[in-house]
Structure formats: C-alpha cells, structure tokens
Design a protein around this motif. Structure first.
Motif, PDB file in Angstrom:
ATOM      1  N   SER A  13       0.819  -1.214   0.000  1.00  0.00           N
ATOM      2  CA  SER A  13       0.000   0.000   0.000  1.00  0.00           C
ATOM      3  C   SER A  13       0.849   1.258   0.000  1.00  0.00           C
ATOM      4  O   SER A  13       0.733   2.078  -0.892  1.00  0.00           O
ATOM      5  CB  SER A  13      -0.936   0.002   1.207  1.00  0.00           C
ATOM      6  N   SER A  14       1.754   1.419   1.034  1.00  0.00           N
ATOM      7  CA  SER A  14       2.475   2.663   1.151  1.00  0.00           C
ATOM      8  C   SER A  14       3.967   2.548   0.884  1.00  0.00           C
ATOM      9  O   SER A  14       4.691   3.487   1.038  1.00  0.00           O
ATOM     10  CB  SER A  14       2.290   3.251   2.574  1.00  0.00           C
ATOM     11  N   GLN A  15       4.441   1.382   0.558  1.00  0.00           N
ATOM     12  CA  GLN A  15       5.866   1.271   0.287  1.00  0.00           C
ATOM     13  C   GLN A  15       6.143   1.597  -1.163  1.00  0.00           C
ATOM     14  O   GLN A  15       5.253   1.543  -2.011  1.00  0.00           O
ATOM     15  CB  GLN A  15       6.348  -0.144   0.604  1.00  0.00           C
ATOM     16  N   PRO A  16       7.385   1.971  -1.482  1.00  0.00           N
ATOM     17  CA  PRO A  16       7.716   2.291  -2.866  1.00  0.00           C
ATOM     18  C   PRO A  16       7.476   1.113  -3.788  1.00  0.00           C
ATOM     19  O   PRO A  16       7.675  -0.053  -3.416  1.00  0.00           O
ATOM     20  CB  PRO A  16       9.197   2.634  -2.794  1.00  0.00           C
ATOM     21  N   ARG A  17       7.017   1.467  -4.947  1.00  0.00           N
ATOM     22  CA  ARG A  17       6.676   0.436  -5.907  1.00  0.00           C
ATOM     23  C   ARG A  17       7.877   0.149  -6.795  1.00  0.00           C
ATOM     24  O   ARG A  17       8.222   0.963  -7.672  1.00  0.00           O
ATOM     25  CB  ARG A  17       5.491   0.898  -6.751  1.00  0.00           C
ATOM     26  N   PRO A  18       8.603  -0.962  -6.569  1.00  0.00           N
ATOM     27  CA  PRO A  18       9.798  -1.245  -7.352  1.00  0.00           C
ATOM     28  C   PRO A  18       9.473  -1.562  -8.802  1.00  0.00           C
ATOM     29  O   PRO A  18       8.434  -2.112  -9.110  1.00  0.00           O
ATOM     30  CB  PRO A  18      10.410  -2.439  -6.633  1.00  0.00           C
ATOM     31  N   HIS A  19      10.361  -1.152  -9.630  1.00  0.00           N
ATOM     32  CA  HIS A  19      10.235  -1.411 -11.054  1.00  0.00           C
ATOM     33  C   HIS A  19      11.577  -1.922 -11.534  1.00  0.00           C
ATOM     34  O   HIS A  19      12.637  -1.523 -11.039  1.00  0.00           O
ATOM     35  CB  HIS A  19       9.831  -0.121 -11.783  1.00  0.00           C
ATOM     36  N   ARG A  20      11.521  -2.809 -12.478  1.00  0.00           N
ATOM     37  CA  ARG A  20      12.776  -3.406 -12.957  1.00  0.00           C
ATOM     38  C   ARG A  20      13.697  -2.365 -13.569  1.00  0.00           C
ATOM     39  O   ARG A  20      14.901  -2.555 -13.651  1.00  0.00           O
ATOM     40  CB  ARG A  20      12.488  -4.514 -13.951  1.00  0.00           C
ATOM     41  N   ASP A  21      13.154  -1.229 -14.008  1.00  0.00           N
ATOM     42  CA  ASP A  21      14.008  -0.176 -14.541  1.00  0.00           C
ATOM     43  C   ASP A  21      14.597   0.701 -13.445  1.00  0.00           C
ATOM     44  O   ASP A  21      15.414   1.571 -13.723  1.00  0.00           O
ATOM     45  CB  ASP A  21      13.206   0.694 -15.513  1.00  0.00           C
ATOM     46  N   ARG A  22      14.136   0.574 -12.146  1.00  0.00           N
ATOM     47  CA  ARG A  22      14.654   1.390 -11.057  1.00  0.00           C
ATOM     48  C   ARG A  22      15.419   0.543 -10.044  1.00  0.00           C
ATOM     49  O   ARG A  22      15.337   0.745  -8.856  1.00  0.00           O
ATOM     50  CB  ARG A  22      13.519   2.144 -10.381  1.00  0.00           C
ATOM     51  N   LEU A  23      16.148  -0.419 -10.546  1.00  0.00           N
ATOM     52  CA  LEU A  23      17.020  -1.231  -9.703  1.00  0.00           C
ATOM     53  C   LEU A  23      18.461  -0.724  -9.854  1.00  0.00           C
ATOM     54  O   LEU A  23      18.955  -0.556 -10.976  1.00  0.00           O
ATOM     55  CB  LEU A  23      16.937  -2.706 -10.105  1.00  0.00           C
ATOM     56  N   LEU A  24      19.101  -0.475  -8.687  1.00  0.00           N
ATOM     57  CA  LEU A  24      20.476   0.039  -8.707  1.00  0.00           C
ATOM     58  C   LEU A  24      21.435  -1.035  -9.196  1.00  0.00           C
ATOM     59  O   LEU A  24      21.306  -2.217  -8.840  1.00  0.00           O
ATOM     60  CB  LEU A  24      20.904   0.525  -7.321  1.00  0.00           C
ATOM     61  N   SER A  25      22.389  -0.609  -9.981  1.00  0.00           N
ATOM     62  CA  SER A  25      23.470  -1.487 -10.417  1.00  0.00           C
ATOM     63  C   SER A  25      24.774  -0.864  -9.888  1.00  0.00           C
ATOM     64  O   SER A  25      25.349   0.037 -10.503  1.00  0.00           O
ATOM     65  CB  SER A  25      23.484  -1.609 -11.947  1.00  0.00           C
ATOM     66  N   THR A  26      25.211  -1.332  -8.713  1.00  0.00           N
ATOM     67  CA  THR A  26      26.357  -0.716  -8.030  1.00  0.00           C
ATOM     68  C   THR A  26      27.585  -1.602  -8.022  1.00  0.00           C
ATOM     69  O   THR A  26      28.487  -1.424  -7.203  1.00  0.00           O
ATOM     70  CB  THR A  26      25.959  -0.406  -6.575  1.00  0.00           C
ATOM     71  N   LEU A  35      25.219   6.331  -9.790  1.00  0.00           N
ATOM     72  CA  LEU A  35      24.336   5.209  -9.448  1.00  0.00           C
ATOM     73  C   LEU A  35      23.151   5.088 -10.400  1.00  0.00           C
ATOM     74  O   LEU A  35      22.739   3.970 -10.761  1.00  0.00           O
ATOM     75  CB  LEU A  35      23.847   5.370  -8.005  1.00  0.00           C
ATOM     76  N   THR A  36      22.556   6.198 -10.763  1.00  0.00           N
ATOM     77  CA  THR A  36      21.357   6.163 -11.628  1.00  0.00           C
ATOM     78  C   THR A  36      21.522   7.160 -12.761  1.00  0.00           C
ATOM     79  O   THR A  36      20.872   8.212 -12.798  1.00  0.00           O
ATOM     80  CB  THR A  36      20.113   6.493 -10.805  1.00  0.00           C
ATOM     81  N   PRO A  37      22.412   6.882 -13.691  1.00  0.00           N
ATOM     82  CA  PRO A  37      22.589   7.841 -14.786  1.00  0.00           C
ATOM     83  C   PRO A  37      21.361   7.970 -15.676  1.00  0.00           C
ATOM     84  O   PRO A  37      21.219   8.964 -16.378  1.00  0.00           O
ATOM     85  CB  PRO A  37      23.778   7.262 -15.548  1.00  0.00           C
ATOM     86  N   ALA A  38      20.451   6.988 -15.621  1.00  0.00           N
ATOM     87  CA  ALA A  38      19.258   7.045 -16.483  1.00  0.00           C
ATOM     88  C   ALA A  38      18.082   7.709 -15.811  1.00  0.00           C
ATOM     89  O   ALA A  38      16.985   7.774 -16.397  1.00  0.00           O
ATOM     90  CB  ALA A  38      18.876   5.620 -16.925  1.00  0.00           C
ATOM     91  N   ALA A  39      18.249   8.193 -14.581  1.00  0.00           N
ATOM     92  CA  ALA A  39      17.117   8.795 -13.862  1.00  0.00           C
ATOM     93  C   ALA A  39      16.712  10.103 -14.530  1.00  0.00           C
ATOM     94  O   ALA A  39      17.538  10.963 -14.790  1.00  0.00           O
ATOM     95  CB  ALA A  39      17.490   9.022 -12.409  1.00  0.00           C
ATOM     96  N   GLN A  40      15.403  10.223 -14.763  1.00  0.00           N
ATOM     97  CA  GLN A  40      14.850  11.434 -15.378  1.00  0.00           C
ATOM     98  C   GLN A  40      14.188  12.354 -14.367  1.00  0.00           C
ATOM     99  O   GLN A  40      14.052  13.556 -14.609  1.00  0.00           O
ATOM    100  CB  GLN A  40      13.844  11.040 -16.470  1.00  0.00           C
ATOM    101  N   VAL A  41      13.685  11.774 -13.264  1.00  0.00           N
ATOM    102  CA  VAL A  41      13.052  12.550 -12.208  1.00  0.00           C
ATOM    103  C   VAL A  41      13.718  12.201 -10.898  1.00  0.00           C
ATOM    104  O   VAL A  41      14.306  11.129 -10.740  1.00  0.00           O
ATOM    105  CB  VAL A  41      11.528  12.264 -12.141  1.00  0.00           C
ATOM    106  N   GLY A  42      13.595  13.130  -9.949  1.00  0.00           N
ATOM    107  CA  GLY A  42      14.241  12.887  -8.673  1.00  0.00           C
ATOM    108  C   GLY A  42      13.738  13.838  -7.609  1.00  0.00           C
ATOM    109  O   GLY A  42      12.550  14.206  -7.572  1.00  0.00           O
ATOM    110  N   LEU A  43      14.679  14.279  -6.747  1.00  0.00           N
ATOM    111  CA  LEU A  43      14.358  15.053  -5.563  1.00  0.00           C
ATOM    112  C   LEU A  43      13.669  16.363  -5.920  1.00  0.00           C
ATOM    113  O   LEU A  43      12.679  16.756  -5.290  1.00  0.00           O
ATOM    114  CB  LEU A  43      15.647  15.319  -4.759  1.00  0.00           C
TER     115      LEU A  43
END
Length: 805
Positions: free
Chosen positions: A553-566, A651-659
């Motif tokens: 319900s209230s936890q972040p909804r993981p998506h396969r495109d938002r998995l960190l590759s560190t 960490l997330t060079p493909a991120a389009q949205v953020g803080l």
C-alpha cells in the motif's frame, strides 16, 4: 578503528602538558619516518658536494716555523736595562701583541718583496680547483679586462698572503707558531721561515730607529735640562745672599743663636727662682713674731741647711749648747738661779745675733734676686729679638725651600736624562731583540694539510644531517594537511569516526566478480550467509516492509528499470569485501551513528558533507548507506548535492526525475526511489537537466521539510549527500533537514586552515557535527605519521581475524 569522542577541554589539557622523553623520541622517530626521502636526499647531496670538493680542490702544504719570545739578554746590557728601567718585562699581552705584529702588512710586504712573490705564478694562482675556476669565471664576467696595476698586484698578493698565513700562540707560553699554506712544500717552508726572519729584522730595525730617535731627542732635552738646573741653582744662591741666609754646619745661624739664647734664658729663670725662694724663706723667718727658741732654731736649721752660712751655723751650735746647759742647771738649781739667768741672757744675745745675720743674708739674697731678674730680662729680650729675626728668615726660608726643590728636581732630571742618553747611545751600537727562531720550517716533510678528506666528509655528514633535519622540520611544519586522526581531533575539536583507506578501481572490479568467496568466508565463521539471511536482513532481491504501512500500500513500488546497479561503484566495496579495512571503517561510522541515535527517535537524517569538492563525500555517503541497509535498517540514500549530483550520475545515470521533481510536486517520492536488489538500499536521486541557481532556497523550503517529515516516518535511517561547504552555501540551508552531520576530510589533501574556516562559517554543521571521517587514507604512509598508533594500522592484527585489505 572506532575512535572515542574527545572534548575540547581534554584536548587543551593534553596540549598544555609538556611532552615526556619517550614522547619526544617517538616524535623524532616519526619525523624521520615521514621525511626520510628528503633527509636521505639532503644528506647524500651534502656528501656528494663534499666529495666533489675533496677530489677537485688543489692540494696545499703547510710550512711551520716556531718562534720564541725570550727576555734573556747579554749580562751587561741586562744590568743596564734593569738599572735604567728602559725594558719592560714580557707579559701575556706583549706576546699577543707580537702575534698581531707578525700578521701585519708590514711583515707581509717585506716577505713579498724579499721573495718576489708577486712575480711567482705558483703563489699568485689559485690552483685548478672547481671552486676557484667558478669564482674566477664569475669575477671575470663583472670585471674589466684591463691588466692590473702594480698596486693591484701587491694588494692581491697581500690578500693571498693573509689567507695562507696562520699565526698562533702555543698555549700560554712565549712560543709562537708561524704556519703558511702554499701549493708546494718548498714555497710554504720558505715563506714561513721568511716571516720569522723578517720579523726579527724588523724588530731590530725598529729598536735601532727608536734608540736613534730617542738619543737625538734626549740630547736636545739634556741641554735644556742642564740650563734649567743651572738657572735654578743660581736663583737659590742669589736669594740666600739677598735675605742674609747663612748656613753654619748645615743649620742656619739664626737657628743656632735662638737655641743658645733659649738655653741662657732657661738658666736665668732657674737662678731667679732659686734666689727668690731663698729670700722669701728668710723674709718669712724674719717677719715671724715668735719668741719660742725651739721654733726659731728649727727655722734656722732649715735656712742653714739651705744657705750653708757658717756664721749662722756657729751661732746656732753655741745657742744649742747654752740651751742644754740652761735646761740642766734649771733642773739642778732652779730657774731663778743667777747662773741660769745669765745663760738665758746670753742665749737671747745669740738669737739677736742670728737674726741680724739673717737680715744681712736677706739683703744679699735680695741683691742676687735683682741680678737674676736683670739677667732673665736681658735673655728674654735677646730671645724676642732673635725670634723676630727668625720669623723673617722663616718666611724667606719657605721660598728658599721651593727654589732648592726646583733646583734639585732640575738637577736630578738632568742626571736622569744623561743616563738615558748614555744607554740609548749604547743600544745603537748593540741592538738586541727578544725573539729567536727555535725551529725552522722544513721543506722535505709530507705535511699536506688541505683538503682534509676525513674531516671534510665527516663535517659534510654532520652538517648534512643537521641541514636534513632542519629541512625535514620545515617541511613538516609547512605540511598543514590532515594526516592522522589525532590531528583531526586536535584542530576540528571532534572525534574522528574512522580512517577510510583508499581503494583502487582494480580492487573494486576484482571483488565485484567474486562475491561467492566473500560469502563463503563469512559463512565459514558461523555467520548467516546471504542465501540464509533471516527475514529483514536484506538478501538479494528482498524488500523490507515499511514501518506503519501495509504491504503493497504505502511502500515504494519497485520497477525493474529502477534497480540500482552498483557493482562497479567504490561504495559497493563495503558489501563485496566485508572483511576489509574499508568495510571495518564504515562499521565504525555506523556504530558511532547508532550510539548517537540511542534514545532519540528523531535523529534519523545524517548529512554527509566536506570542505571542498572531490574529497569523497559521495562515496562515503553511498558506502555508509550500504552498511546501514545491510544491517537491516530501512535506509534511504538521498543525493542532496543539487549543484553537482555526482552520486546520481554514478548510481542512476538514467534517472529522469528525482528530488527536485518531488519537492515541486511533479512526482511522488515513492515513484522515483531506486532500490539496490541485494541490500534493499533505497536511493532518491537528484535529476537535474539544467543549471540550478536557487538550490539553497529549495533545500530551505517548506516543501522540502514536509518531504523529509514523510521520509522519517517510512525509514529508520536517511543518509543525505550534501554539497561541499566552501564553494556553495547549500549546506547552511539544511538545518531543518539533517539532525547531525559528518564531515569528510581527504587524507593528505584537505588543508587545516580551510576546514577550520568553513566550520567557523557554518555553525549549524559545527554544532551538530557527529564526527569526521578521514578518507582516501594511504595506510602504509599514515602509520609513519601517527606517533603512538603506528602499530594500530598494521595489517597483521586484522589478518588474525580473517580480514583483508
């Protein structure tokens, strides 16, 4: 690796204490270990320069002649000198004066002239040394090419002579050592002997010239003194004749007369006193109205004994006989008997005769008294007259004594100068000197004195060591960067949470390809493996349920495109190498953070910042967040460096949205959070498509505070990667976001002055500072800088517990 927090008072008290001997030795050894390359280089450079000088400097030889200052002279002249006092005894000051005379230009000029040293190429050359060649070349560049004059050649020869000459006194004796250095043994010995000989000749000539000048002056002076003495004596004679001063037997005539008159006066006074005494006695007897015969007879006896008058003596004897008869007959016949009465009448006649005789004697005494008084008055008058004459003579005598004294002084001075003149004339004929050569310089002895190879190399070693120490100390004092945890605690006045070693990119790649080895090693020690992790530990692909929300319900909804590759990130090294010193350092930071959060439910947001860029704050933020997430905490990593979001780019060079999009309301934070599939670390990137100028306003906005309030409700720990303190002011706007801060300091790069300044300008960070992290540490070099904890960084202690670098 956990560091205890030290208060500023403890630091000040520790700094105020004087270091012990052990601490001083340890500090010196630490200084050597830190600066040994510079020390070795400086020492070798000094030794090499000394070696070059030794092998290139021309060889010089020393000739030594020994001179002695001797006060013994010929017996006859010595007696004259002692009599006249013209020679002073030799003392220490006199010997030192002779040493300076030997160094004088007068002696040097004579030696140069006698030996023709100006024309000697060997004497005028400096040899073939490197230093002399360089000196001549440099002087030739700045001097004219005109040939030197004779005066210039002489001055140059004098300078070379003074450089090669050495005069010294042997101890406190009268012996003087004359040494000269030259390029050949023969010339050195020749010049040393010439100095001694010319000194003796100069001494003789100076004595002769002095004696000659003294004789001329004494002769002229003697004439004047003789004239003055004669004039003074003539003045004395004239004064005596003028004042009638006559000597008799060494005494003045008036003095003899005064003595004789004084004696005569004394005698006259004595006679007058005696005559007066006799007259007064007789007068007293005659004036006494006493009819007692015994009293009269007694008085007559006294007078008779005093005057020895035969008449009175005879009358007195007759009177005494009658008196005896009268007493006897009165006893026999009675006092009225006619014979007794006749005797009494006769006795009365005799007494009357005695009194008459006494009166006549009194007249005689009166006449003697008058004569004595006349004699006394005459003597007194003569004495007074003589005294008057003597007083006049005494006044003249004072002047006479002065005249006689002047005459005597003039005569004595004339005689004195006559003796001095005779001595000076004799000294002209017999000149003597106190100096004599007792050892001449030899030209066939191996007496090479320069260069002294052993002494020069030893001096180069000692001087190089001192110079190397000074250079090392100066470099160490100028090294105003952080190199040890104790330095951080001393200057920043807070505890150093950990010293993070530098990790090469090759080590990161190597550990990222072998996770099974680390997991196996961790499992070997009985710890749960990632595959056997209990619920909530954070195994691969696990999601932690958010506090206060139902699943899904209230936890972040993981998506396969938002998995960190560190896997390629340096911060990932803390997971891939959990038994490394790098990972141990972050566990130390985590433990310090946990202790700071103990008992405080609101201390969740931890801001990570640094004084300058490129100090590794983003890497520290990532690795710390991975450590917190691996321990089971719900951890969120936020890239808060809006001006330069390097963590997002890595960490997330493909991120389009953020803080920023979340704060302005263009996205929900649950939809922009990225998740590490292995540790379940959540990451909120900061996607910036263009330059952002009002980042501080955004961080201080109400929307940003509202966002962090929501995040605090869903996460146990929030790691906020912030901007550096010096370039931008964004960190100052995070007072409402971060509960505490950690300052990252780059080892051997961050300046102490810069860190102190940025902390003083950012009180919000200084007051909430949890501690500092010393990053990018070269552990092998750092052990040389830490005086007391060098062994703390050695790897063998970690190996005992299975840790590796």
């Amino acid at each position: 690796m956990l560091q205890t927090k030290i208060t500023s008072r403890e630091i000040e008290s520790t700094a105020a204490e004087a270091p012990s001997l052990e601490q001083t030795i340890s500090s010196a050894l630490a200084l050597v270990s830190r600066q040994y390359p510079v020390i070795i280089f400086t020492l070798l450079l000094c030794i090499c320069l000394a070696g070059v000088y030794v092998f290139t400097a021309p060889k010089r030889y020393t000739g030594t002649a020994i001179l002695m200052i001797d006060s013994r002279k010929m017996q006859g002249l010595q007696t004259q000198a002692q009599t006249t006092g013209t020679d002073n005894p030799i003392d220490s000051a006199m010997v030192d004066s002779q040493v300076e005379l030997l160094k004088s230009e007068a002696i040097a000029s004579k030696v140069i002239k006698d030996l023709k040293l100006v024309e000697s190429s060997e004497f005028m050359s400096d040899g073939a040394g490197v230093l002399s060649t360089i000196s001549n070349t440099i002087s030739g560049l700045f001097s004219e090419s005109k040939p030197p004059t004779q005066e210039q050649l002489l001055r140059g020869a004098l300078a070379r002579f003074a450089n090669g000459l050495s005069i010294k006194r042997v101890g406190v004796s009268y012996v003087i050592e004359i040494s000269f250095q030259a390029l050949s043994q023969e010339q050195a010995a020749q010049i040393a002997n010439a100095v001694a000989d010319d000194y003796i000749v100069d001494s003789l000539e100076s004595k002769y010239q002095a004696s000659r000048r003294a004789a001329v002056w004494l002769q002229d002076r003697l004439k004047e003194l003789r004239s003055q003495a004669s004039t003074a004596e003539r003045t004395v004679a004239d004064f005596k004749a003028k004042n009638n001063i006559i000597d008799a037997g060494g005494r003045l005539l008036t003095e003899q007369q005064l003595a004789e008159i004084n004696t005569s006066l004394t005698t006259a006074r004595s006679q007058r006193a005696e005559a007066q005494a006799k007259l007064e006695r007789i007068t007293a007897i005659l004036n006494a109205d006493n009819e007692d015969s015994k009293v009269i007879l007694n008085d007559l006896a006294t007078v008779s004994e005093t005057m020895a008058n035969p008449v009175i003596t005879k009358l007195r004897q007759t009177y005494l006989e009658y008196a005896a008869k009268q007493a006897d007959w009165s006893n026999r016949y009675g006092s009225a008997h006619l014979a007794v009465v006749n005797l009494r009448n006769q006795m009365r006649e005799i007494r009357r005769s005695i009194i008459d005789e006494l009166r006549r004697t009194a007249e005689v005494y009166k006449s003697d008294l008058e004569i004595a008084k006349s004699r006394e008055e005459s003597s007194q008058k003569s004495l007074n007259d003589t005294i008057a004459v003597s007083n006049n003579t005494g006044q003249a005598q004072i002047i006479l004594r002065d005249l006689e004294s002047n005459a005597q002084s003039a005569r004595a001075l004339s005689d004195n100068f006559l003796q001095l003149y005779m001595v000076s004339v004799q000294q002209q004929s017999f000149p003597i000197t106190e100096a004599r050569v007792i050892t001449q310089a030899a030209s066939n002895l191996p007496n090479k004195t320069s260069p002294k190879t052993t002494l020069i190399l030893l001096a180069a070693f000692v001087g190089g060591s001192i110079l190397a120490g000074i250079v090392a100390v100066l470099l160490d004092m100028m090294d105003r960067v952080f190199r040890t945890a104790s330095q951080v605690e001393q200057f920043v006045h807070t505890s150093c949470l950990a010293s993070i070693p530098a990790i090469e990119q090759g080590a990161v790649n190597a550990t990222s390809t072998q996770p099974s080895k680390a997991a196996w090693r961790f499992g070997k020690r009985g710890k749960p493996t990632p595959q056997q992790a209990p619920p909530g530990y954070g195994g691969p692909g696990a999601m932690l349920p958010l506090q206060g929300s139902a699943p899904g319900s209230s936890q972040p909804r993981p998506h396969r495109d938002r998995l960190l590759s560190t896997e390629e990130s340096v911060g990932r090294y803390v997971i891939n190498a959990p038994f490394s010193r790098f990972a141990e350092g972050f566990r130390s930071i985590k433990l310090a953070s946990d202790l700071a959060n103990y008992g405080s439910a609101s201390n969740k947001v931890l801001g990570i910042t640094s004084a300058l860029p490129n100090e590794g704050k983003s890497t520290i933020s990532e690795a710390l967040a991975q450590t917190l997430a691996q321990s089971g905490c719900r951890t969120l990593l936020i890239d808060g460096d809006i001006r330069n979001p390097s963590l997002t780019a890595r960490l997330t060079p493909a991120a389009q949205v953020g803080l920023i999009h979340v704060v302005v309301g263009q996205a929900d934070w649950k939809d922009v959070v990225w998740i590490d599939p292995q540790t379940t670390l959540h990451f909120l990137p900061c996607a910036v498509t263009s330059r952002f100028s009002n980042s501080s306003d955004l961080l201080a906005s109400q929307q940003m505070e509202h966002l962090f309030q929501q995040l605090r409700q869903h996460y146990d720990r929030i790691v906020l990667d912030l901007s550096p303190l010096a370039p931008v002011v964004d960190v100052r706007a995070t007072g409402g976001l971060a509960n505490s801060y950690i300052l990252v300091i780059e080892w051997a790069k961050s300046k102490v002055d810069i860190v102190e300044r940025v902390l003083s300008e950012t009180p919000i960070v200084r007051d909430r500072l949890l501690g500092t992290v010393l990053n990018k540490v070269n552990v092998s070099v750092m052990s040389r800088y830490d005086t007391y904890g060098g062994a703390y960084y050695r790897n063998r202690y970690y190996k005992r517990y299975g840790y590796v670098d």
